[in-house]
Design a protein around this motif. Structure first.
Motif, PDB file in Angstrom:
ATOM      1  N   ARG A 144       0.811  -1.227   0.122  1.00 20.29           N
ATOM      2  CA  ARG A 144       0.073  -0.151   0.170  1.00 20.29           C
ATOM      3  C   ARG A 144       0.877   1.312   0.104  1.00 20.29           C
ATOM      4  N   LEU A 145       2.029   1.219  -0.149  1.00 17.46           N
ATOM      5  CA  LEU A 145       2.977   2.427  -0.203  1.00 17.46           C
ATOM      6  C   LEU A 145       2.829   2.742  -1.772  1.00 17.46           C
ATOM      7  N   GLU A 146       2.939   4.156  -1.831  1.00 13.60           N
ATOM      8  CA  GLU A 146       3.187   4.949  -3.298  1.00 13.60           C
ATOM      9  C   GLU A 146       4.520   5.287  -3.199  1.00 13.60           C
ATOM     10  N   VAL A 147       5.418   5.087  -4.155  1.00 19.89           N
ATOM     11  CA  VAL A 147       6.784   5.769  -3.962  1.00 19.89           C
ATOM     12  C   VAL A 147       6.978   6.342  -5.587  1.00 19.89           C
ATOM     13  N   THR A 148       7.278   7.491  -5.279  1.00 20.92           N
ATOM     14  CA  THR A 148       7.525   8.480  -6.587  1.00 20.92           C
ATOM     15  C   THR A 148       8.947   8.642  -6.945  1.00 20.92           C
ATOM     16  N   PHE A 149       9.217   8.586  -7.943  1.00 26.32           N
ATOM     17  CA  PHE A 149      10.664   8.602  -8.483  1.00 26.32           C
ATOM     18  C   PHE A 149      10.616   9.953  -9.561  1.00 26.32           C
ATOM     19  N   ASN A 150      11.949  10.623  -9.631  1.00 21.35           N
ATOM     20  CA  ASN A 150      12.113  11.556 -10.719  1.00 21.35           C
ATOM     21  C   ASN A 150      12.709  10.641 -12.009  1.00 21.35           C
ATOM     22  N   LYS A 151      12.769  11.512 -13.098  1.00 16.56           N
ATOM     23  CA  LYS A 151      13.240  11.004 -14.473  1.00 16.56           C
ATOM     24  C   LYS A 151      14.744  10.192 -14.032  1.00 16.56           C
ATOM     25  N   ASN A 152      15.440  10.510 -13.327  1.00 22.25           N
ATOM     26  CA  ASN A 152      16.839   9.978 -12.773  1.00 22.25           C
ATOM     27  C   ASN A 152      16.540   8.767 -11.898  1.00 22.25           C
ATOM     28  N   PHE A 153      15.437   8.375 -11.647  1.00 23.17           N
ATOM     29  CA  PHE A 153      14.882   7.167 -10.620  1.00 23.17           C
ATOM     30  C   PHE A 153      15.597   7.400  -9.070  1.00 23.17           C
ATOM     31  N   GLN A 154      15.590   8.949  -8.727  1.00 22.43           N
ATOM     32  CA  GLN A 154      15.745   9.239  -7.411  1.00 22.43           C
ATOM     33  C   GLN A 154      14.224   9.136  -6.732  1.00 22.43           C
ATOM     34  N   VAL A 155      14.320   8.556  -5.505  1.00 18.48           N
ATOM     35  CA  VAL A 155      12.870   8.777  -4.896  1.00 18.48           C
ATOM     36  C   VAL A 155      12.724  10.273  -4.472  1.00 18.48           C
TER      37      VAL A 155
END
Length: 149
Positions: free
Chosen positions: A133-144
């Protein structure tokens, strides 16, 4: 006279707004063979054996997109070029071949045992929903850049 012009302008703006909203909600059922070639390849390779319940083309004022819903409830959305923009596999997991390697590595290392059940991409980031149930957002460089529960 000024009031009549203002009233006419307001009526014109309302009419244009109504026309745009009607046109922007133009969904049309299609056959899977009418999807862009890239989308067809993704379905054949990563969703083989799953039966399509519905395929549709969504035409907006400036954009065209596609959505495919499978009998088991899984859903894939594609942009006009046939590249996936959202994959939703609530009852299983997103096919590993469609998840960028750095995101897979992060999830495996940080949340062992959690599955990626949904992934979405836009111009600047990836949003991943996990089975825990966690939502993780990454930028285009795959950093959280964000984690929500």
């Amino acid at each position: 006279m000024k009031r009549i012009i203002q009233t006419a302008l307001v009526a014109l703006v309302c009419l244009v707004t109504f026309q745009v909203s009607v046109y922007a909600d133009n969904d049309k059922p299609i056959n899977v063979t009418q999807l862009p070639a890239t989308a067809q390849q993704i379905i054949k390779k990563h969703f083989a054996g799953k039966k399509v319940a519905l395929a549709k083309m969504e035409s907006g004022l400036f954009e065209k997109s596609y959505e495919v819903v499978f009998n088991n409830g899984e859903k894939v959305e594609f942009n006009r070029n046939g590249n996936w923009t959202e994959i939703n596999c609530k009852m299983s997991s997103v096919p590993a071949g469609l998840v960028p390697a750095k995101i897979k590595q992060y999830v495996k290392a940080t949340y062992p045992g959690a599955k990626i059940v949904q992934i979405e991409i836009d111009d600047s980031q990836y949003e991943v929903k996990l089975s825990n149930r966690l939502e993780v957002t990454f930028n285009k460089n795959f950093q959280v850049v964000d984690i929500d529960d």
